[in-house]
Scaffold this motif. Structure first.
Motif: not given
Length: 330
Positions: A81-85, A140-145, A147-157
């Motif tokens: 999760k930290l890497t994905q974020a 903190p875990l919710t914010l990290i999750d 941020k990771a979701t947004q970063r992966i979504k941007k990667f897919e775009e």
């Protein structure tokens, strides 16, 4: 004469000092002592005449034993999760910070807000623990999750555009590694940084297939997995990689269009889930931080603790049900 408040403040400072000492000892063991021990062990095995295959097998066995433990599984998931974020913090350090924050909030909050005299019941202690865990761990875990979701979504775009650049580089005569360098130079984060790690791994001796496999493990999306499989098949069987990836780019764009339609249809349910999931926690944290007597005055009631447990159970079941309803796979 030392007052009770001064003694409590001294104990809190002593607690944080011990925590910092333990963290320093842990960092020394992880960064200095443990690597030195592993190197010495390998040298001793080589000196005793052990073969390289035996040394590698022993290391693999140790890695498998670590990966099967519950603590290692939690650390691996948190590290992912930290890497994905896009965060460079280690999982161990994050767990230590969350633990210190939770204990600090649980110990310091009754003193700072002046309701130490209300902490005589077990129910009041449970409320403080729930509040400390919510602020120190869940938030903190919710914010990290997120941020990771947004970063992966941007990667897919960005990925279809990256594939187009990669295909143009191959058609222009660049090798695969040269086309990857084009992605690093032309694409912004997160595509640029993730493929920069792929190029760095190839430079350090990784096979292209293994480096792309590591990328797929970090990102864990269908698009990057198809990309890795396409490159792996082309490297083994031959063929025009540019044509393969051009077709893959077309498929990904069509799939992205379908994903956007599904997200639009599920957006109302997702927003409902966010509101219903976050509003109870925010309400409890806000009231407990500003007016703790609202809960603590009735904490001694016999139905208070069963009511808290029942509400927590219903809350968890509701969150799980909502996530299953809005988690649509395409």
């Amino acid at each position: 004469m030392i007052t009770s408040d001064s003694a409590i403040i001294f104990l809190i400072l002593l607690f944080f000092a011990v925590v910092l000492l333990v963290e320093g000892a842990f960092l020394y063991y992880r960064d200095v002592y443990a690597p030195r021990t592993r190197v010495n062990r390998r040298l001793e095995m080589l000196k005793s005449g052990a073969l390289a295959e035996e040394i590698q097998a022993s290391l693999v066995r140790n890695a498998q034993q670590r990966s099967r433990s519950l603590g290692a599984t939690i650390l691996n998931k948190l590290e992912l999760k930290l890497t994905q974020a896009g965060m460079r913090m280690t999982a161990e350090r994050l767990l230590m910070i969350m633990g210190v924050a939770t204990l600090g909030i649980g110990v310091a909050m009754p003193l700072l807000l002046g309701f130490m005299d209300m902490m005589g019941s077990f129910s009041a202690l449970i409320l403080v623990v729930i509040f400390a865990v919510s602020v120190g761990i869940v938030l903190p875990l919710t914010l990290i999750d997120r941020k990771a979701t947004q970063r992966i979504k941007k990667f897919e775009e960005q990925f279809p555009v990256a594939l187009d650049i990669f295909v143009r580089g191959l058609r222009a005569g660049h090798p695969v590694t040269g086309a990857l360098d084009l992605l690093v130079e032309e694409m912004p984060d997160p595509i640029g940084s993730e493929f920069a790690m792929v190029v760095a791994e190839i430079s350090y001796g990784y096979d292209l297939r293994d480096a792309l496999g590591n990328l797929a493990n970090r990102i864990q999306t269908t698009d990057i997995q198809m990309f890795g499989v396409s490159v792996a098949i082309q490297s083994e069987t031959g063929g025009n990689l540019a044509d393969i990836l051009e077709g893959l780019s077309r498929v990904i764009r069509e799939r992205a269009s379908m994903v956007l339609k599904v997200r639009a249809m599920a957006s109302e349910g997702k927003m409902t889930g966010y509101v219903l999931g976050g509003l109870p926690l925010l309400t409890f944290a806000g009231i407990f931080a500003t007016n703790p007597s609202f809960f603590l005055d009735v904490a001694d009631e016999p139905l208070f603790l069963p009511g808290i447990l029942a509400l927590s159970t219903l809350y968890i079941l509701g969150i799980v049900s909502i996530r299953r309803m809005i988690d649509l796979k395409v």
